[in-house]
Scaffold this motif. Structure first.
Motif, PDB file in Angstrom:
ATOM      1  N   VAL A  54       0.861  -1.181   0.000  1.00  0.00           N
ATOM      2  CA  VAL A  54       0.000   0.000   0.000  1.00  0.00           C
ATOM      3  C   VAL A  54       0.891   1.222   0.000  1.00  0.00           C
ATOM      4  CG1 VAL A  54      -1.897  -1.096   1.230  1.00  0.00           C
ATOM      5  CG2 VAL A  54      -0.084  -0.011   2.508  1.00  0.00           C
ATOM      6  N   ALA A  93     -14.268   7.411  10.152  1.00  0.00           N
ATOM      7  CA  ALA A  93     -15.425   7.747   9.312  1.00  0.00           C
ATOM      8  C   ALA A  93     -15.634   6.673   8.252  1.00  0.00           C
ATOM      9  CB  ALA A  93     -15.222   9.115   8.655  1.00  0.00           C
ATOM     10  N   PHE A 112     -19.001   3.836   7.782  1.00  0.00           N
ATOM     11  CA  PHE A 112     -19.915   3.733   6.649  1.00  0.00           C
ATOM     12  C   PHE A 112     -19.766   2.434   5.896  1.00  0.00           C
ATOM     13  CE2 PHE A 112     -19.626   8.312   7.441  1.00  0.00           C
ATOM     14  CZ  PHE A 112     -20.896   8.418   7.959  1.00  0.00           C
ATOM     15  N   TRP A 130     -17.373  24.186   5.258  1.00  0.00           N
ATOM     16  CA  TRP A 130     -18.627  23.445   5.115  1.00  0.00           C
ATOM     17  C   TRP A 130     -18.764  22.352   6.186  1.00  0.00           C
ATOM     18  CZ3 TRP A 130     -14.379  21.018   3.445  1.00  0.00           C
ATOM     19  CH2 TRP A 130     -14.388  19.644   3.444  1.00  0.00           C
ATOM     20  N   ALA A 175     -24.427  12.823   3.131  1.00  0.00           N
ATOM     21  CA  ALA A 175     -23.111  12.415   2.636  1.00  0.00           C
ATOM     22  C   ALA A 175     -22.827  12.961   1.230  1.00  0.00           C
ATOM     23  CB  ALA A 175     -22.963  10.903   2.695  1.00  0.00           C
ATOM     24  N   SER A 208     -22.164  16.683   1.412  1.00  0.00           N
ATOM     25  CA  SER A 208     -20.881  16.969   2.050  1.00  0.00           C
ATOM     26  C   SER A 208     -19.710  16.640   1.116  1.00  0.00           C
ATOM     27  CB  SER A 208     -20.784  16.166   3.347  1.00  0.00           C
ATOM     28  OG  SER A 208     -19.623  16.495   4.041  1.00  0.00           O
ATOM     29  N   ILE A 209     -19.827  15.507   0.409  1.00  0.00           N
ATOM     30  CA  ILE A 209     -18.766  15.106  -0.515  1.00  0.00           C
ATOM     31  C   ILE A 209     -18.658  16.098  -1.669  1.00  0.00           C
ATOM     32  CG2 ILE A 209     -18.095  13.340  -2.197  1.00  0.00           C
ATOM     33  CD1 ILE A 209     -19.329  11.270  -0.184  1.00  0.00           C
ATOM     34  N   ALA A 263     -16.940  19.121  -0.428  1.00  0.00           N
ATOM     35  CA  ALA A 263     -15.509  18.859  -0.272  1.00  0.00           C
ATOM     36  C   ALA A 263     -14.811  18.899  -1.633  1.00  0.00           C
ATOM     37  CB  ALA A 263     -15.300  17.509   0.391  1.00  0.00           C
ATOM     38  N   TRP A 264     -15.481  18.374  -2.659  1.00  0.00           N
ATOM     39  CA  TRP A 264     -14.930  18.347  -4.023  1.00  0.00           C
ATOM     40  C   TRP A 264     -14.737  19.758  -4.550  1.00  0.00           C
ATOM     41  CZ3 TRP A 264     -13.272  14.678  -7.488  1.00  0.00           C
ATOM     42  CH2 TRP A 264     -13.176  15.077  -8.816  1.00  0.00           C
ATOM     43  N   ARG A 319     -11.849  21.960  -2.704  1.00  0.00           N
ATOM     44  CA  ARG A 319     -10.439  21.621  -2.822  1.00  0.00           C
ATOM     45  C   ARG A 319      -9.791  22.334  -3.974  1.00  0.00           C
ATOM     46  NH1 ARG A 319      -7.623  17.979   0.939  1.00  0.00           N
ATOM     47  NH2 ARG A 319      -9.248  17.826   2.462  1.00  0.00           N
ATOM     48  N   TRP A 362      -8.775   1.798  -1.002  1.00  0.00           N
ATOM     49  CA  TRP A 362      -8.746   3.151  -0.476  1.00  0.00           C
ATOM     50  C   TRP A 362      -7.321   3.685  -0.371  1.00  0.00           C
ATOM     51  CZ3 TRP A 362     -12.793   5.657  -0.985  1.00  0.00           C
ATOM     52  CH2 TRP A 362     -13.134   6.747  -0.198  1.00  0.00           C
ATOM     53  N   ASP A 363      -6.423   2.881   0.212  1.00  0.00           N
ATOM     54  CA  ASP A 363      -5.059   3.341   0.413  1.00  0.00           C
ATOM     55  C   ASP A 363      -4.301   3.438  -0.911  1.00  0.00           C
ATOM     56  OD1 ASP A 363      -5.371   3.664   3.094  1.00  0.00           O
ATOM     57  OD2 ASP A 363      -4.650   1.667   3.631  1.00  0.00           O
ATOM     58  N   LYS A 404      -4.734   6.946  -2.564  1.00  0.00           N
ATOM     59  CA  LYS A 404      -4.560   7.980  -1.543  1.00  0.00           C
ATOM     60  C   LYS A 404      -4.499   9.391  -2.122  1.00  0.00           C
ATOM     61  CE  LYS A 404      -2.049   8.664   2.760  1.00  0.00           C
ATOM     62  NZ  LYS A 404      -3.295   8.845   3.487  1.00  0.00           N
ATOM     63  N   ARG A 459      -8.243  12.601  -6.411  1.00  0.00           N
ATOM     64  CA  ARG A 459      -9.063  13.723  -5.943  1.00  0.00           C
ATOM     65  C   ARG A 459     -10.416  13.235  -5.432  1.00  0.00           C
ATOM     66  NH1 ARG A 459     -11.588  18.798  -9.224  1.00  0.00           N
ATOM     67  NH2 ARG A 459     -12.224  19.944  -7.367  1.00  0.00           N
ATOM     68  N   TRP A 460     -11.007  12.231  -6.101  1.00  0.00           N
ATOM     69  CA  TRP A 460     -12.329  11.736  -5.667  1.00  0.00           C
ATOM     70  C   TRP A 460     -12.242  11.100  -4.291  1.00  0.00           C
ATOM     71  CZ3 TRP A 460     -12.489   6.506  -4.640  1.00  0.00           C
ATOM     72  CH2 TRP A 460     -11.539   5.696  -5.271  1.00  0.00           C
ATOM     73  N   ARG A 461     -11.122  10.432  -4.048  1.00  0.00           N
ATOM     74  CA  ARG A 461     -10.943   9.761  -2.762  1.00  0.00           C
ATOM     75  C   ARG A 461     -10.808  10.798  -1.654  1.00  0.00           C
ATOM     76  NH1 ARG A 461      -7.740   9.074   1.907  1.00  0.00           N
ATOM     77  NH2 ARG A 461      -6.950   6.960   2.110  1.00  0.00           N
ATOM     78  N   ILE A 462     -10.043  11.832  -1.908  1.00  0.00           N
ATOM     79  CA  ILE A 462      -9.853  12.886  -0.914  1.00  0.00           C
ATOM     80  C   ILE A 462     -11.183  13.576  -0.619  1.00  0.00           C
ATOM     81  CG2 ILE A 462      -8.740  15.123  -0.504  1.00  0.00           C
ATOM     82  CD1 ILE A 462      -6.348  13.999  -2.182  1.00  0.00           C
ATOM     83  N   ALA A 463     -11.980  13.801  -1.676  1.00  0.00           N
ATOM     84  CA  ALA A 463     -13.266  14.479  -1.487  1.00  0.00           C
ATOM     85  C   ALA A 463     -14.229  13.608  -0.688  1.00  0.00           C
ATOM     86  CB  ALA A 463     -13.876  14.842  -2.841  1.00  0.00           C
ATOM     87  N   ILE A 464     -14.298  12.305  -1.022  1.00  0.00           N
ATOM     88  CA  ILE A 464     -15.207  11.409  -0.284  1.00  0.00           C
ATOM     89  C   ILE A 464     -14.805  11.350   1.182  1.00  0.00           C
ATOM     90  CG2 ILE A 464     -15.959   9.011   0.013  1.00  0.00           C
ATOM     91  CD1 ILE A 464     -15.792   8.653  -2.986  1.00  0.00           C
ATOM     92  N   GLN A 465     -13.507  11.182   1.407  1.00  0.00           N
ATOM     93  CA  GLN A 465     -13.018  11.071   2.779  1.00  0.00           C
ATOM     94  C   GLN A 465     -13.308  12.350   3.564  1.00  0.00           C
ATOM     95  OE1 GLN A 465     -10.463   8.158   4.061  1.00  0.00           O
ATOM     96  NE2 GLN A 465     -12.050   8.859   5.422  1.00  0.00           N
ATOM     97  N   ALA A 466     -12.992  13.495   2.968  1.00  0.00           N
ATOM     98  CA  ALA A 466     -13.216  14.771   3.658  1.00  0.00           C
ATOM     99  C   ALA A 466     -14.711  15.006   3.877  1.00  0.00           C
ATOM    100  CB  ALA A 466     -12.616  15.919   2.849  1.00  0.00           C
ATOM    101  N   GLY A 467     -15.532  14.523   2.936  1.00  0.00           N
ATOM    102  CA  GLY A 467     -16.973  14.710   3.062  1.00  0.00           C
ATOM    103  C   GLY A 467     -17.583  13.823   4.137  1.00  0.00           C
ATOM    104  N   LEU A 468     -17.032  12.614   4.300  1.00  0.00           N
ATOM    105  CA  LEU A 468     -17.607  11.674   5.275  1.00  0.00           C
ATOM    106  C   LEU A 468     -17.319  12.080   6.720  1.00  0.00           C
ATOM    107  CD1 LEU A 468     -17.017   8.089   3.798  1.00  0.00           C
ATOM    108  CD2 LEU A 468     -19.125   9.405   3.892  1.00  0.00           C
TER     109      LEU A 468
END
Lengths: 196, 175
Positions: free
Chosen positions: A8, A67, A71, A158, A185, A188-189, A192-193, A196, B100-101, B104, B107-116
């Protein structure tokens, strides 16, 4: 004993911290202690161990990993042990963290089940429980406050309004949790999008 | 009951494992429906006692399935029920965590994580609120909750000591 190399992405070193990586035996011991201490929910104990004592994650990283665990289907803390373990030790890490979390309580609860089958009187246990539950809820409130700190420190973005909306939806309006989640969700996502 | 109860134990809990979004407490009503109403493994009183024991013992509250399994089929039942409840969801968690990792930096992953994160926080706060409202029946219990919250937030004092003291106070019957 050094942890196996996991395929990873390495954990991004955060600038101001002294983040270290746990070995497999450290992982097992940490989650075993978390589970044995975790009367009335293991979340406060997991945060205490991982963020405050061992410095394996920053407050923000812990929030993100928890988080995600929340989910996914299944029990939150069990998912968290798998998410955390796999990040630091791949499949063996996940297995070891899970075994640490589930092993000790399994033994304890089995002994309790045998005692209950034998005696079947829970009146005293119930009274002790009322006291422990009151304290456990207090500890949960404390951990919410700690977890909220990094979110609110970033300023009135937000994030805080979304958190407050989720709280009001479930706690005050008493809407079903899945409904609140499915509504908030995506909003919020999306925010966040955009931000950024 | 025909045949071994281990098979239905495994089947029901494996299924529940994949649909239990929202943690152990969200899954309790469905467990009650299966164990008491559909399969008649136990009566209401036994289910309530299992819940109390699971709450009283340390560790994840999902451990109630171990007790149900034990009640139905002894130690093998306890093992099968626990494995069924944790196995499938843990596999999902593992696969998602790996994916997920790997993304890392996406951009979509960062947005989902920050949103959750804020939604997650709000929901944990809500569950603390709901628990406090249903469990703290007296002013003393509410006081213990408040004091523990303050001590837990402001100090590094080990909360186990507070737990021990509150358990003793509970035993006196004041709470």
């Amino acid at each position: 004993m050094s942890g196996p190399v996991a395929p990873v992405a390495p954990v991004a070193p955060s600038p101001s911290s002294t983040i270290t990586r746990p070995t497999l035996s450290e992982l097992f011991r940490a989650f075993a202690i978390v589970s044995i201490s975790g009367f009335g929910g293991a979340l406060p104990w997991a945060r205490r161990k991982i963020v405050e004592q061992k410095c394996w994650m920053t407050a923000e990283e812990f929030n993100e990993a928890f988080a995600l665990s929340q989910f996914l289907p299944g029990p939150n803390v069990v998912n968290f042990s798998v998410v955390f373990g796999s990040r630091f030790g791949g499949a063996p890490g996940a297995a070891v963290a899970l075994a640490g979390l589930m092993g000790p309580p399994l033994i304890i609860v089995t002994v309790l089940a045998m005692l209950y089958a034998r005696f079947g009187d829970l009146e005293m246990l119930g009274r002790i429980l009322v006291g422990i539950t009151a304290a456990a809820i207090g500890l949960l409130i404390a951990v919410v406050a700690k977890m909220a700190a990094p979110l609110f420190r970033k300023g009135w973005d937000w994030g805080p309004p979304v958190a407050v909306a989720a709280f009001i939806g479930v706690a005050i309006m008493q809407w079903p949790l899945p409904l609140v989640f499915v509504t908030l969700a995506p909003i919020s996502i999306a925010l966040a999008w955009v931000k950024r | 009951m025909n045949g071994s109860p281990l098979l239905p134990l495994f089947g029901y809990f494996a299924l529940l494992s994949l649909f239990a979004v929202g943690g152990a407490n969200a899954a309790i009503p469905e467990m009650h429906r299966i164990a008491v109403e559909v399969m008649h493994w136990m009566n209401d009183r036994q289910f309530a006692d299992s819940f109390a024991i699971a709450q009283a013992s340390p560790g994840p509250n999902i451990i109630i399935v171990t007790l149900i399994g034990y009640h139905v089929a002894g130690l093998p039942g306890a093992a099968v029920a626990t494995a069924a409840m944790c196995g499938p969801s843990c596999m999902v968690a593992f696969l998602v965590a790996r994916t997920w990792d790997r993304f890392k930096e996406a951009r979509w992953r960062i947005a989902i994580q920050a949103g959750l994160v804020p939604v997650s926080l709000g929901l944990i706060a809500a569950s603390a609120f709901v628990l406090a409202r249903t469990a703290d029946h007296t002013i003393y219990a509410a006081l213990i909750t408040g004091i523990t919250a303050l001590v837990g937030f402001a100090t590094r004092f080990n909360p186990l000591w507070i737990f021990a003291a509150s358990g003793l106070l509970g035993l006196t019957g004041w709470l």
